[in-house]
Design a protein around this motif. Structure first.
Motif, PDB file in Angstrom:
ATOM      1  N   ARG A  75     -39.446  63.235  68.579  1.00  0.00           N
ATOM      2  CA  ARG A  75     -40.814  63.714  68.462  1.00  0.00           C
ATOM      3  C   ARG A  75     -41.314  63.328  67.086  1.00  0.00           C
ATOM      4  N   ALA A 109     -44.865  62.900  71.744  1.00  0.00           N
ATOM      5  CA  ALA A 109     -44.873  64.319  71.419  1.00  0.00           C
ATOM      6  C   ALA A 109     -44.975  64.472  69.897  1.00  0.00           C
ATOM      7  N   ARG A 111     -45.401  67.442  66.618  1.00  0.00           N
ATOM      8  CA  ARG A 111     -45.397  68.837  66.186  1.00  0.00           C
ATOM      9  C   ARG A 111     -45.839  68.908  64.728  1.00  0.00           C
ATOM     10  N   ARG A 149     -48.061  68.978  70.599  1.00  0.00           N
ATOM     11  CA  ARG A 149     -48.761  68.193  71.631  1.00  0.00           C
ATOM     12  C   ARG A 149     -47.687  67.496  72.444  1.00  0.00           C
ATOM     13  N   ALA A 150     -47.765  67.644  73.741  1.00  0.00           N
ATOM     14  CA  ALA A 150     -46.783  67.031  74.624  1.00  0.00           C
ATOM     15  C   ALA A 150     -46.973  65.525  74.662  1.00  0.00           C
ATOM     16  N   ASN A 153     -50.319  63.211  75.952  1.00  0.00           N
ATOM     17  CA  ASN A 153     -51.659  63.724  75.661  1.00  0.00           C
ATOM     18  C   ASN A 153     -52.461  62.676  74.910  1.00  0.00           C
ATOM     19  N   SER A 162     -48.953  70.352  78.638  1.00  0.00           N
ATOM     20  CA  SER A 162     -48.054  71.417  78.198  1.00  0.00           C
ATOM     21  C   SER A 162     -47.665  71.232  76.743  1.00  0.00           C
ATOM     22  N   SER A 163     -47.294  72.324  76.127  1.00  0.00           N
ATOM     23  CA  SER A 163     -46.842  72.291  74.745  1.00  0.00           C
ATOM     24  C   SER A 163     -45.400  71.802  74.706  1.00  0.00           C
ATOM     25  N   ASP A 164     -45.024  71.144  73.633  1.00  0.00           N
ATOM     26  CA  ASP A 164     -43.664  70.660  73.460  1.00  0.00           C
ATOM     27  C   ASP A 164     -43.212  71.017  72.053  1.00  0.00           C
TER      28      ASP A 164
END
Length: 166
Positions: A75, A109, A111, A149-150, A153, A162-164
């Motif tokens: 990620r 993804a 974060r 952010r998954a 996106n 969905s959130s990741d």
């Protein structure tokens, strides 16, 4: 504004990034009521030794207005997004973040964390489609907000997907 990679081996670039980071984190420290933000005590040598990727936003006159730095991995982890206080409220942070999501790590993804009481940052991450995860307190007196952010996106998807955060 022009977005381009930053080379922290260049003395002028590293000095500008260090100055902007300290100023921006000084403002955040006041917003969140916590002056122990690690970057506030970071030396120029410490900054240059970080294993981060960097992009900066430059004005038409060539002035560095802000920067974004991240770590690569399974990620993307945004380590810092800083705007020179003289450029606050002009869309520099949004520009850097949207550029990175669309051009630098599209569909991956991502974060990020910020001080939970940093309303401008919280609003920015939510506006570009990050989903807020759990708050946490790494040290007494500091509450951090986590966002993710998954993969897949798009930069302006309004948070769909969905959130990741794991």
């Amino acid at each position: 504004m022009q977005i381009r990679p930053l080379d922290l081996t260049d003395d002028a670039t590293a000095t500008a990034v260090h100055r902007i980071g300290r100023a921006a984190y000084g403002v955040e420290a006041a917003l969140i009521g916590f002056d122990g933000i690690p970057a506030l005590g970071e030396s120029l040598a410490d900054l240059r030794s970080t294993d981060l990727n960097w992009v900066g936003a430059f004005s038409g006159s060539g002035e560095l207005a802000g920067f974004l730095a991240w770590e690569e991995g399974a990620r993307i982890s945004i380590d810092r997004l800083c705007v020179d206080p003289g450029w606050f409220r002009r869309g520099v942070g949004s520009l850097l973040l949207r550029h990175a999501l669309a051009e630098v790590f599209p569909g991956r993804a991502v974060r990020v964390t910020t001080g939970a009481a940093n309303a401008p940052a919280v609003t920015l991450y939510e506006r570009v489609g990050f989903t807020r995860g759990p708050d946490f307190s790494p040290v007494p007196g500091l509450t951090m907000a986590s966002f993710g952010r998954a993969a897949g996106n798009t930069p302006c998807d309004g948070g769909r997907g969905s959130s990741d955060l794991a």
